[in-house]
Write a protein that holds these residues in place. Structure first.
Motif, mmCIF file in Angstrom:
data_model
loop_
_atom_site.group_PDB
_atom_site.id
_atom_site.type_symbol
_atom_site.label_atom_id
_atom_site.label_comp_id
_atom_site.label_asym_id
_atom_site.label_seq_id
_atom_site.Cartn_x
_atom_site.Cartn_y
_atom_site.Cartn_z
ATOM 1 N N ARG B 64 16.280 9.816 -43.643
ATOM 2 C CA ARG B 64 15.640 8.982 -44.132
ATOM 3 C C ARG B 64 15.087 9.705 -45.731
ATOM 4 N NH1 ARG B 64 15.686 3.670 -42.508
ATOM 5 N NH2 ARG B 64 16.925 4.023 -40.705
ATOM 6 N N GLN B 65 14.670 11.154 -45.923
ATOM 7 C CA GLN B 65 14.218 11.502 -46.609
ATOM 8 C C GLN B 65 14.541 12.376 -47.602
ATOM 9 O OE1 GLN B 65 12.012 11.310 -43.810
ATOM 10 N NE2 GLN B 65 11.941 9.411 -44.443
ATOM 11 N N VAL B 66 16.158 12.381 -46.568
ATOM 12 C CA VAL B 66 16.758 13.698 -47.505
ATOM 13 C C VAL B 66 18.400 13.188 -47.694
ATOM 14 C CG1 VAL B 66 17.929 16.063 -46.616
ATOM 15 C CG2 VAL B 66 15.826 15.902 -45.756
ATOM 16 N N LEU B 68 19.470 9.990 -47.415
ATOM 17 C CA LEU B 68 19.255 8.867 -47.881
ATOM 18 C C LEU B 68 19.987 8.015 -47.039
ATOM 19 C CD1 LEU B 68 18.081 9.568 -51.408
ATOM 20 C CD2 LEU B 68 16.440 8.862 -49.127
ATOM 21 N N LEU B 70 21.908 6.641 -44.544
ATOM 22 C CA LEU B 70 21.593 5.652 -43.352
ATOM 23 C C LEU B 70 20.452 4.230 -44.252
ATOM 24 C CD1 LEU B 70 21.197 6.762 -40.081
ATOM 25 C CD2 LEU B 70 23.729 6.612 -41.955
ATOM 26 N N LEU B 71 20.475 4.766 -45.555
ATOM 27 C CA LEU B 71 19.892 2.832 -45.829
ATOM 28 C C LEU B 71 20.452 2.059 -46.061
ATOM 29 C CD1 LEU B 71 17.205 4.799 -48.284
ATOM 30 C CD2 LEU B 71 16.791 4.104 -45.621
ATOM 31 N N LEU B 82 18.292 1.558 -37.202
ATOM 32 C CA LEU B 82 18.882 0.752 -38.963
ATOM 33 C C LEU B 82 19.141 1.546 -40.050
ATOM 34 C CD1 LEU B 82 14.152 0.965 -38.200
ATOM 35 C CD2 LEU B 82 15.891 -0.712 -37.828
ATOM 36 N N GLN B 83 20.028 1.157 -40.102
ATOM 37 C CA GLN B 83 21.065 1.506 -41.228
ATOM 38 C C GLN B 83 21.096 -0.188 -41.655
ATOM 39 O OE1 GLN B 83 24.859 2.650 -38.628
ATOM 40 N NE2 GLN B 83 23.573 4.190 -36.986
ATOM 41 N N GLY B 84 22.275 1.244 -42.898
ATOM 42 C CA GLY B 84 22.308 -0.228 -43.929
ATOM 43 C C GLY B 84 23.895 -1.171 -44.079
ATOM 44 N N LEU B 86 24.951 -2.445 -47.041
ATOM 45 C CA LEU B 86 25.389 -2.614 -48.488
ATOM 46 C C LEU B 86 27.012 -1.636 -48.632
ATOM 47 C CD1 LEU B 86 21.904 -2.452 -48.329
ATOM 48 C CD2 LEU B 86 22.829 -2.328 -51.135
ATOM 49 N N PRO B 119 24.009 7.427 -55.064
ATOM 50 C CA PRO B 119 23.525 7.453 -56.484
ATOM 51 C C PRO B 119 24.273 8.822 -57.011
ATOM 52 C CG PRO B 119 22.090 6.881 -54.476
ATOM 53 C CD PRO B 119 23.686 6.291 -54.123
ATOM 54 N N PRO B 120 23.924 9.695 -57.951
ATOM 55 C CA PRO B 120 24.553 10.727 -58.241
ATOM 56 C C PRO B 120 24.017 11.748 -58.241
ATOM 57 C CG PRO B 120 23.014 9.784 -60.296
ATOM 58 C CD PRO B 120 23.255 8.939 -58.951
ATOM 59 N N ILE B 139 19.157 15.249 -55.869
ATOM 60 C CA ILE B 139 18.691 14.926 -54.954
ATOM 61 C C ILE B 139 19.444 15.493 -53.421
ATOM 62 C CG2 ILE B 139 18.955 12.860 -53.241
ATOM 63 C CD1 ILE B 139 20.385 11.057 -54.881
#
Lengths: 250, 156
Positions: B64-66, B68, B70-71, B82-84, B86, B119-120, B139
């Motif tokens: 989640r910090q690298v 990201l 599965l947000l 805890l998956q997204g 969107l 995100p790019p 990123i």
């Protein structure tokens, strides 16, 4: 034909209103129950402290809030539902925290309270609680217009390394799961709010900073007018929803 | 000596030279992005000139910090509850897209859809108000992009 458009427009307006949801509606049952019971709602620790501070004399003038305002449930009832407001003496739109600190420096001749200090959170929650269940109705007059527009721009602009706008989550994707939690519509109905994630009560500024940090954007310092601009825009956008300070959120 | 990080010359380089070049690039200037060529809706050539490592890619995706990822996305990651939702489920990604298509979607999905919320991952220009600690950094770096592309390609 015109009648059709009027009916269609009314139907659209009805849907838009029906779809406006307080953050409360995105909370779990357990979190809602914690908020609903004043004895279980941890935010009431700050509300009670706020009541004490309201009645305590402070500053070189030796006055308390109550000395000027009297009973809070009469004098500041409704304030949280209509703030931020343009304050002519400040020449700017100000929020409740800034109003409290202006009272302190001008009328009590006391030092302003630091952002996110327990005392400022306590007084703000105490004032906010007096408007509980009242409908949000913030006026955007000519003097507040540019601040509102600034807030709208901030809400809609992509920012940060992640390159997201507030609007892309909170307008376009509310209700969907972000990392397993529903995205709310970003209506600031209940601030200061007790956040389980924080394990404490915090201001709307703190909450906005959390989102900015998540977007890997530079969060402006607490004093920045940008937070007031965002709050003004969000409160105008939240028109009609009920104040639920102190709220409990995930 | 081939130009460092040129996407057009890696065929002339040995793998060893590339690893060395990558190390030199990352130590000299982490901000330097490698050039790439878009062909159609894809970046056919590896950003590093080498194939990524799918196992490392998976670790990036679930972090989640690298990554990201599965947000917003869900996928075949039973260990992560805890998956997204969107964005599309990543299951079967490698059957739907080619390696080159996935690479462009990772590097800068806005080239295909300006309104995307993706995100790019490998762009540092035309961004607004980036936090100081992340300024002029993508990123993910080129090797991480290749690892994730290798992993996503393997999801059939």
């Amino acid at each position: 034909m015109i009648r059709f458009f009027v009916v269609a427009l009314l139907a659209f307006a009805a849907v838009a209103t029906a779809q406006k949801k307080s953050g409360y509606e995105f909370s779990s049952r357990e979190t809602q129950a914690m908020q609903d019971d004043d004895a279980a709602n941890p935010g009431f620790l700050w509300v009670q402290q706020g009541e004490t501070l309201w009645n305590r004399r402070d500053g070189a003038a030796g006055k308390s809030c109550a000395d000027c305002h009297g009973e809070a449930n009469n004098s500041v009832r409704g304030v949280a539902a209509r703030y931020p407001v343009f304050a002519p003496e400040a020449g700017a739109v100000i929020d409740i925290e800034q109003r409290i600190n202006r009272c302190r420096t001008e009328h009590q001749q006391a030092k302003p309270l630091a952002y996110e200090s327990d005392d400022l959170l306590a007084l703000t929650s105490f004032v906010g609680k007096q408007s509980r269940a009242m409908s949000i109705d913030v006026a955007i007059d000519a003097r507040a217009r540019s601040t509102f527009e600034r807030g709208k721009t901030l809400f809609e602009q992509r920012q940060g390394q992640i390159n997201l706008s507030c609007s892309q989550c909170h307008d376009d994707n509310w209700g969907k799961q972000l990392a397993g939690s529903p995205i709310p519509q970003a209506h600031p109905t209940g601030y200061p709010a007790y956040r389980l994630e924080w394990q404490t009560l915090g201001s709307l500024r703190r909450r906005l900073r959390n989102c900015l940090i998540g977007m890997r954007a530079e969060a402006p310092p607490y004093e920045s007018a940008d937070y007031v601009a965002l709050e003004l825009f969000l409160m105008a956008r939240a028109k009609g929803l009920a104040i639920d300070t102190p709220s409990v959120r995930r | 000596m081939p130009r460092l990080g040129s996407a057009r010359s890696p065929v002339k380089c040995s793998a060893k030279a590339l690893v060395l070049a990558a190390a030199l690039v990352s130590s000299a200037n982490a901000q330097e992005l490698r050039p790439y060529q878009i062909v159609g809706d894809a970046i056919p050539q590896s950003l590093t000139g080498a194939k990524g490592d799918a196992a490392r890619g998976r670790a990036i995706v679930v972090n989640r910090q690298v990554g990201l990822c599965l947000l917003c996305h869900s996928g075949p990651f039973p260990e992560d509850r805890l998956q997204g939702n969107l964005s599309p489920d990543l299951t079967g990604t490698g059957a739907r897209w080619t390696e080159g298509q996935l690479r462009l979607r990772m590097v800068d999905a806005s080239k295909l859809n300006p309104a995307t919320i993706m995100p790019p991952y490998y762009r540092t220009r035309d961004l607004t108000n980036v936090a100081a600690g992340f300024r002029n950094k993508p990123i993910l770096d080129a090797a991480q992009i290749e690892d994730v592309v290798a992993f996503l390609t393997s999801l059939k």
